[in-house]
Design an enzyme around this catalytic site. Structure first.
Site, PDB file in Angstrom:
ATOM      1  N   ASN A  13       0.870  -1.180   0.000  1.00  0.00           N
ATOM      2  CA  ASN A  13       0.000   0.000   0.000  1.00  0.00           C
ATOM      3  C   ASN A  13       0.905   1.228   0.000  1.00  0.00           C
ATOM      4  O   ASN A  13       1.465   1.584   1.033  1.00  0.00           O
ATOM      5  CB  ASN A  13      -0.906  -0.024   1.243  1.00  0.00           C
ATOM      6  CG  ASN A  13      -1.736   1.245   1.363  1.00  0.00           C
ATOM      7  OD1 ASN A  13      -1.812   2.042   0.432  1.00  0.00           O
ATOM      8  ND2 ASN A  13      -2.356   1.435   2.522  1.00  0.00           N
ATOM      9  N   TRP A  14       1.049   1.815  -1.160  1.00  0.00           N
ATOM     10  CA  TRP A  14       1.998   2.940  -1.286  1.00  0.00           C
ATOM     11  C   TRP A  14       1.469   4.224  -0.666  1.00  0.00           C
ATOM     12  O   TRP A  14       2.211   5.186  -0.515  1.00  0.00           O
ATOM     13  CB  TRP A  14       2.301   3.188  -2.765  1.00  0.00           C
ATOM     14  CG  TRP A  14       3.165   2.148  -3.419  1.00  0.00           C
ATOM     15  CD1 TRP A  14       3.622   0.974  -2.867  1.00  0.00           C
ATOM     16  CD2 TRP A  14       3.701   2.194  -4.754  1.00  0.00           C
ATOM     17  NE1 TRP A  14       4.396   0.287  -3.770  1.00  0.00           N
ATOM     18  CE2 TRP A  14       4.458   1.020  -4.943  1.00  0.00           C
ATOM     19  CE3 TRP A  14       3.607   3.104  -5.803  1.00  0.00           C
ATOM     20  CZ2 TRP A  14       5.126   0.749  -6.144  1.00  0.00           C
ATOM     21  CZ3 TRP A  14       4.267   2.831  -7.000  1.00  0.00           C
ATOM     22  CH2 TRP A  14       5.022   1.666  -7.157  1.00  0.00           C
ATOM     23  N   LYS A  15       0.182   4.259  -0.358  1.00  0.00           N
ATOM     24  CA  LYS A  15      -0.444   5.480   0.195  1.00  0.00           C
ATOM     25  C   LYS A  15      -0.159   6.661  -0.743  1.00  0.00           C
ATOM     26  O   LYS A  15      -0.105   6.469  -1.953  1.00  0.00           O
ATOM     27  CB  LYS A  15       0.033   5.722   1.620  1.00  0.00           C
ATOM     28  CG  LYS A  15      -0.143   4.465   2.477  1.00  0.00           C
ATOM     29  CD  LYS A  15      -0.013   4.680   3.944  1.00  0.00           C
ATOM     30  CE  LYS A  15      -0.231   3.349   4.650  1.00  0.00           C
ATOM     31  NZ  LYS A  15      -0.244   3.457   6.102  1.00  0.00           N
ATOM     32  N   HIS A  99      -9.763   1.633   4.339  1.00  0.00           N
ATOM     33  CA  HIS A  99      -8.516   1.729   5.101  1.00  0.00           C
ATOM     34  C   HIS A  99      -8.732   2.660   6.293  1.00  0.00           C
ATOM     35  O   HIS A  99      -9.497   3.624   6.198  1.00  0.00           O
ATOM     36  CB  HIS A  99      -7.400   2.268   4.189  1.00  0.00           C
ATOM     37  CG  HIS A  99      -6.056   2.187   4.842  1.00  0.00           C
ATOM     38  ND1 HIS A  99      -5.628   3.129   5.744  1.00  0.00           N
ATOM     39  CD2 HIS A  99      -5.064   1.267   4.745  1.00  0.00           C
ATOM     40  CE1 HIS A  99      -4.416   2.792   6.165  1.00  0.00           C
ATOM     41  NE2 HIS A  99      -4.054   1.666   5.572  1.00  0.00           N
ATOM     42  N   GLU A 101      -7.080   4.985   7.480  1.00  0.00           N
ATOM     43  CA  GLU A 101      -6.822   6.413   7.202  1.00  0.00           C
ATOM     44  C   GLU A 101      -8.019   7.051   6.503  1.00  0.00           C
ATOM     45  O   GLU A 101      -8.318   8.227   6.708  1.00  0.00           O
ATOM     46  CB  GLU A 101      -5.533   6.558   6.370  1.00  0.00           C
ATOM     47  CG  GLU A 101      -4.289   6.313   7.227  1.00  0.00           C
ATOM     48  CD  GLU A 101      -3.102   5.729   6.470  1.00  0.00           C
ATOM     49  OE1 GLU A 101      -3.074   5.796   5.232  1.00  0.00           O
ATOM     50  OE2 GLU A 101      -2.212   5.170   7.141  1.00  0.00           O
ATOM     51  N   GLU A 171      -6.086  -4.783  10.129  1.00  0.00           N
ATOM     52  CA  GLU A 171      -5.082  -3.751  10.370  1.00  0.00           C
ATOM     53  C   GLU A 171      -5.400  -3.020  11.676  1.00  0.00           C
ATOM     54  O   GLU A 171      -6.195  -2.070  11.684  1.00  0.00           O
ATOM     55  CB  GLU A 171      -5.072  -2.745   9.216  1.00  0.00           C
ATOM     56  CG  GLU A 171      -4.668  -3.350   7.898  1.00  0.00           C
ATOM     57  CD  GLU A 171      -3.937  -2.345   7.009  1.00  0.00           C
ATOM     58  OE1 GLU A 171      -2.871  -2.697   6.495  1.00  0.00           O
ATOM     59  OE2 GLU A 171      -4.414  -1.206   6.855  1.00  0.00           O
ATOM     60  N   GLY A 177       1.869   2.265  10.706  1.00  0.00           N
ATOM     61  CA  GLY A 177       2.844   3.346  10.608  1.00  0.00           C
ATOM     62  C   GLY A 177       3.508   3.699  11.933  1.00  0.00           C
ATOM     63  O   GLY A 177       4.171   4.718  12.055  1.00  0.00           O
ATOM     64  N   SER A 217       2.780  -2.232  10.247  1.00  0.00           N
ATOM     65  CA  SER A 217       4.216  -2.340  10.522  1.00  0.00           C
ATOM     66  C   SER A 217       4.783  -3.732  10.220  1.00  0.00           C
ATOM     67  O   SER A 217       5.689  -4.219  10.892  1.00  0.00           O
ATOM     68  CB  SER A 217       4.529  -1.924  11.963  1.00  0.00           C
ATOM     69  OG  SER A 217       4.143  -0.577  12.188  1.00  0.00           O
ATOM     70  N   GLY A 238       2.555  -1.140   4.229  1.00  0.00           N
ATOM     71  CA  GLY A 238       2.701   0.277   3.920  1.00  0.00           C
ATOM     72  C   GLY A 238       4.160   0.651   3.741  1.00  0.00           C
ATOM     73  O   GLY A 238       4.752   0.446   2.680  1.00  0.00           O
ATOM     74  N   GLY A 239       4.736   1.203   4.789  1.00  0.00           N
ATOM     75  CA  GLY A 239       6.107   1.727   4.739  1.00  0.00           C
ATOM     76  C   GLY A 239       7.106   0.802   4.061  1.00  0.00           C
ATOM     77  O   GLY A 239       7.886   1.233   3.197  1.00  0.00           O
TER      78      GLY A 239
END
Ligand code: PGA
Length: 256
Positions: A13-15, A99, A101, A171, A177, A217, A238-239
């Site tokens: 997930n590149w956001k 998601h 966010e 999640e 994150g 994470s 993500g990251g």
């Protein structure tokens, strides 16, 4: 993972990261590093404007391109929004729905998640439905209630025969994150709970065929242990998905 019954899916997930040219560069790097995957499907959830470049770059590789959101209406006066049909025409296969966010910053609710899930399925997109509790909810002992309600509402009026197209991602909001990963036991417990809710609604055969990912994470260091859990069928990353080496290591963990 339980490869006998369901697919393992590793999704990045590149956001809101990477321009179209940066997307091409990262996918070129991933193609060189990720070999033929025997067991798992690799998916990249990229920003809307990166989709054409990403699809072109991934064309000769076994990498599916996904969107990170969509609107639940098929067309109309919704300035700034993107429809499922637009994504489908570009060659998008999956779309992240709900998601945390989006729930936190863009007022998405279990109800809008349900509307989006139904539209995605009707359009031929596979939804990756995100559910998860906040730290406060976990500490006050209502995690199970929250997850159960999120899963049930997301699946309202979704017919059992569409369920093999559905992916869930557990999640925990407190792990996204933050560098704080759920333990393998916590991830297994909640992914198991999600499967139990699906089983109660759609029966055992359907429930065992649904891919349920963990996200929050996840990285090269903890992927093995998380993926060793029978009910954890992959990851939404993500990251760590923005670094080719790290993401490749997670894909390799899913291929062992
Ligand atoms: P993270 O994000 O891996 O950076 O915690 C996961 C996600 O939000 O999907």
């Amino acid at each position: 993972m339980n490869r006998k019954y369901r697919k393992t899916i590793i999704a990045g997930n590149w956001k809101m990261n990477k321009t179209p040219s940066e997307a091409k560069a990262l996918i070129d790097e991933l193609k060189a590093k990720i070999g033929r995957q025997k067991w798992c499907e690799v998916v990249l959830c990229v920003p809307f404007v990166d989709i054409p470049a990403a699809i072109r770059a991934a064309r000769d590789a076994k990498i599916a391109i996904a969107a990170q959101n969509m609107h639940y209406e098929n067309a109309g006066a919704f300035t700034g929004e993107i429809s499922a049909g637009m994504l489908k025409e570009l060659g998008v296969k999956y779309v992240i729905i709900g998601h945390s966010e989006r729930r936190q910053y863009f007022a998405e609710t279990d109800k809008t998640v349900n509307l989006k899930v139904k539209t995605a399925l009707e359009t031929g997109l596979r939804p990756i439905i995100c559910v998860g509790e906040t730290l406060e909810q976990r500490e006050s002992g209502i995690m199970e209630q929250i997850i159960t309600a999120q899963v049930k509402t997301a699946l309202l009026d979704v017919p059992a025969e569409q369920m093999r197209k559905v992916v869930f991602a557990y999640e925990p909001v407190w792990a996204i994150g933050t560098g704080k990963t759920a333990t393998a036991e916590q991830a297994a417990e909640v992914c198991g709970l999600i499967r139990a809710v699906i089983r109660a609604k759609c029966g055992a055969r359907v429930a065992r065929s649904v891919t349920i990912q963990y996200g929050g994470s996840m990285n090269a260091g903890n992927a093995n242990e998380l993926l060793a859990q029978l009910d954890v069928d992959g990851g939404l990353i993500g990251g760590a998905s923005l670094k080719a080496d790290e993401f490749t290591a997670i894909v390799n963990a899913a291929n062992q």
